[in-house]
Design a protein around this motif. Structure first.
Motif, PDB file in Angstrom:
ATOM      1  N   LEU A  84       0.820  -1.203   0.000  1.00 16.33           N
ATOM      2  CA  LEU A  84       0.000   0.000   0.000  1.00 16.33           C
ATOM      3  C   LEU A  84       0.857   1.257   0.000  1.00 16.33           C
ATOM      4  N   ALA A  85       1.918   1.269   0.815  1.00 19.81           N
ATOM      5  CA  ALA A  85       2.764   2.465   0.894  1.00 19.81           C
ATOM      6  C   ALA A  85       3.465   2.734  -0.433  1.00 19.81           C
ATOM      7  N   LEU A  86       4.066   1.705  -1.006  1.00 17.25           N
ATOM      8  CA  LEU A  86       4.790   1.890  -2.265  1.00 17.25           C
ATOM      9  C   LEU A  86       3.845   2.206  -3.421  1.00 17.25           C
ATOM     10  N   SER A  87       2.691   1.539  -3.457  1.00 16.79           N
ATOM     11  CA  SER A  87       1.753   1.812  -4.546  1.00 16.79           C
ATOM     12  C   SER A  87       1.141   3.202  -4.412  1.00 16.79           C
ATOM     13  N   ALA A  88       0.893   3.670  -3.189  1.00 12.64           N
ATOM     14  CA  ALA A  88       0.365   5.025  -2.999  1.00 12.64           C
ATOM     15  C   ALA A  88       1.341   6.057  -3.545  1.00 12.64           C
ATOM     16  N   LEU A  89       2.619   5.906  -3.202  1.00 17.14           N
ATOM     17  CA  LEU A  89       3.629   6.840  -3.691  1.00 17.14           C
ATOM     18  C   LEU A  89       3.762   6.782  -5.212  1.00 17.14           C
ATOM     19  N   ALA A  90       3.859   5.556  -5.750  1.00 15.62           N
ATOM     20  CA  ALA A  90       4.079   5.402  -7.188  1.00 15.62           C
ATOM     21  C   ALA A  90       2.881   5.889  -8.001  1.00 15.62           C
ATOM     22  N   LEU A  91       1.664   5.532  -7.582  1.00 18.23           N
ATOM     23  CA  LEU A  91       0.477   5.871  -8.356  1.00 18.23           C
ATOM     24  C   LEU A  91       0.147   7.361  -8.269  1.00 18.23           C
ATOM     25  N   CYS A  92       0.283   7.955  -7.088  1.00 19.71           N
ATOM     26  CA  CYS A  92       0.033   9.394  -6.955  1.00 19.71           C
ATOM     27  C   CYS A  92       1.082  10.197  -7.727  1.00 19.71           C
ATOM     28  N   ALA A  93       2.342   9.744  -7.684  1.00 17.47           N
ATOM     29  CA  ALA A  93       3.385  10.410  -8.466  1.00 17.47           C
ATOM     30  C   ALA A  93       3.082  10.316  -9.961  1.00 17.47           C
ATOM     31  N   ALA A  94       2.587   9.154 -10.404  1.00 19.47           N
ATOM     32  CA  ALA A  94       2.226   8.983 -11.811  1.00 19.47           C
ATOM     33  C   ALA A  94       1.059   9.897 -12.188  1.00 19.47           C
ATOM     34  N   ALA A  95       0.095  10.079 -11.277  1.00 14.33           N
ATOM     35  CA  ALA A  95      -1.033  10.968 -11.546  1.00 14.33           C
ATOM     36  C   ALA A  95      -0.573  12.408 -11.725  1.00 14.33           C
ATOM     37  N   VAL A  96       0.360  12.836 -10.871  1.00  9.11           N
ATOM     38  CA  VAL A  96       0.906  14.198 -10.996  1.00  9.11           C
ATOM     39  C   VAL A  96       1.696  14.335 -12.291  1.00  9.11           C
ATOM     40  N   ALA A  97       2.511  13.334 -12.608  1.00  5.77           N
ATOM     41  CA  ALA A  97       3.366  13.398 -13.792  1.00  5.77           C
ATOM     42  C   ALA A  97       2.560  13.450 -15.089  1.00  5.77           C
ATOM     43  N   THR A  98       1.425  12.773 -15.096  1.00  2.00           N
ATOM     44  CA  THR A  98       0.597  12.748 -16.306  1.00  2.00           C
ATOM     45  C   THR A  98      -0.415  13.884 -16.361  1.00  2.00           C
ATOM     46  N   GLY A  99      -0.436  14.727 -15.310  1.00  3.96           N
ATOM     47  CA  GLY A  99      -1.355  15.856 -15.297  1.00  3.96           C
ATOM     48  C   GLY A  99      -2.804  15.475 -15.037  1.00  3.96           C
ATOM     49  N   GLU A 100      -3.017  14.333 -14.415  1.00  5.24           N
ATOM     50  CA  GLU A 100      -4.390  13.896 -14.130  1.00  5.24           C
ATOM     51  C   GLU A 100      -5.012  14.801 -13.075  1.00  5.24           C
TER      52      GLU A 100
END
Length: 312
Positions: free
Chosen positions: A212-228
């Motif tokens: 959960l911790a690693l996926s939260a960081l990775a997925l939220c970072a991906a959302a920011v990076a893609t401009g979601e």
């Protein structure tokens, strides 16, 4: 997840002994599995419905973050130590990255394909586990009869959903289907990573918190990076759908699942997950008044036979 600092002269803590796994599923394990499968059968519908108000990466990342906080609070209340050195860090990082990739594939894929098609492809995961487990634990290799049961169970599930596959698909549907297959490989890989590393001897809470911790960081970072875009206002509908996913599914049911993986044979657990799509249909019939066809009844019977063959 290692301790932030270790005493300079102290030896590392003694690693926990591997859990004693039961070769057969007892009634408690079956009841817990069926409860999890029922919740997972509804979950894809909830995730698909929420996509009208929140992007896929934010939805997946934020639900991991909320569920991670709940796991941490639960572990603290029960005195479970989460940050001791036990040799599980490498396995935890691997499992966390696989977990993040799995849900990125699922939530992005749901934009292109239906929830029912997605759930069928996701539940190719038991085949990944069945193929990989003999390399990790020879005692969990399937016999010819058990492979026949696994194929029968999957065939029953596919048969139940065959009617939906005849509907005209969008030109982009293949992207969602492909992401569903990728998610299945990643889910199976997560189970194998847990069983094949020191993470398999860690408490279920620690196993889940890594992911959960690693996926939260990775997925939220991906959302920011893609401009979601992140929703500014959350409707009651979105809060309900999100709370169900974060609290009931991602926190409670996954905690139960990883406890089961630690204490029972992974191949026999995985075949039970093939009942999840059919539970989704049954839930639709009970909650939404959707009809149950003869095809579904026949599929449920074949699924039951397949599960018995694998677990005898």
């Amino acid at each position: 997840m290692t301790a932030s600092a270790a005493p300079p002269v102290a030896a590392p803590a003694t690693p926990p002994a591997p859990a004693q796994r039961r070769a057969h599923l007892d009634p408690r394990a079956v009841a817990l599995l069926l409860g999890c499968c029922l919740l997972w059968g509804i979950n894809q519908v909830a995730a698909k419905a929420a996509l009208t108000e929140i992007g896929p990466l934010w939805q997946a990342g934020l639900r991991s973050a909320v569920a991670g906080l709940l796991v941490w609070g639960w572990a603290m209340s029960r005195g479970i130590r989460l940050f001791e050195r036990d040799g599980s860090a490498a396995g935890g990082v691997l499992a966390g990255l696989l977990f993040a990739g799995e849900f990125a594939c699922i939530f992005v894929g749901l934009q292109y394909t239906s929830a029912s098609r997605m759930v069928v492809f996701i539940y190719l995961a038991p085949f990944v586990v069945a193929l990989g487990m003999p390399w990790i634990a020879r005692g969990e290799a399937l016999s010819l009869r058990q492979w026949a049961g696994l194929l029968l169970a999957f065939g029953a599930m596919a048969f139940a959903f065959a009617e939906g596959f005849t509907a005209p698909g969008s030109p982009q549907q293949w992207k969602g289907d492909a992401l569903g297959v990728a998610a299945a490989v990643l889910w199976g890989g997560t189970t194998l990573a847990i069983r094949g590393t020191r993470l398999g001897a860690a408490p279920a809470e620690k196993t889940l918190l890594y992911q959960l911790a690693l996926s939260a960081l990775a997925l939220c970072a991906a959302a920011v990076a893609t401009g979601e875009a992140l929703p500014v206002q959350w409707s009651v509908r979105l809060l309900g759908l999100f709370s169900f996913q974060a609290v009931v599914v991602t926190f409670a049911s996954y905690l139960v699942w990883f406890w089961l993986v630690r204490h029972y044979a992974a191949t026999k657990l995985s075949v039970f997950t093939l009942s999840t799509p059919l539970f989704g249909l049954l839930a639709g019939a009970l909650l939404l008044g959707e009809g149950i066809s003869t095809r579904l009844v026949a599929a449920l019977a074949a699924l039951a036979v397949g599960i018995v063959l694998v677990n005898r």
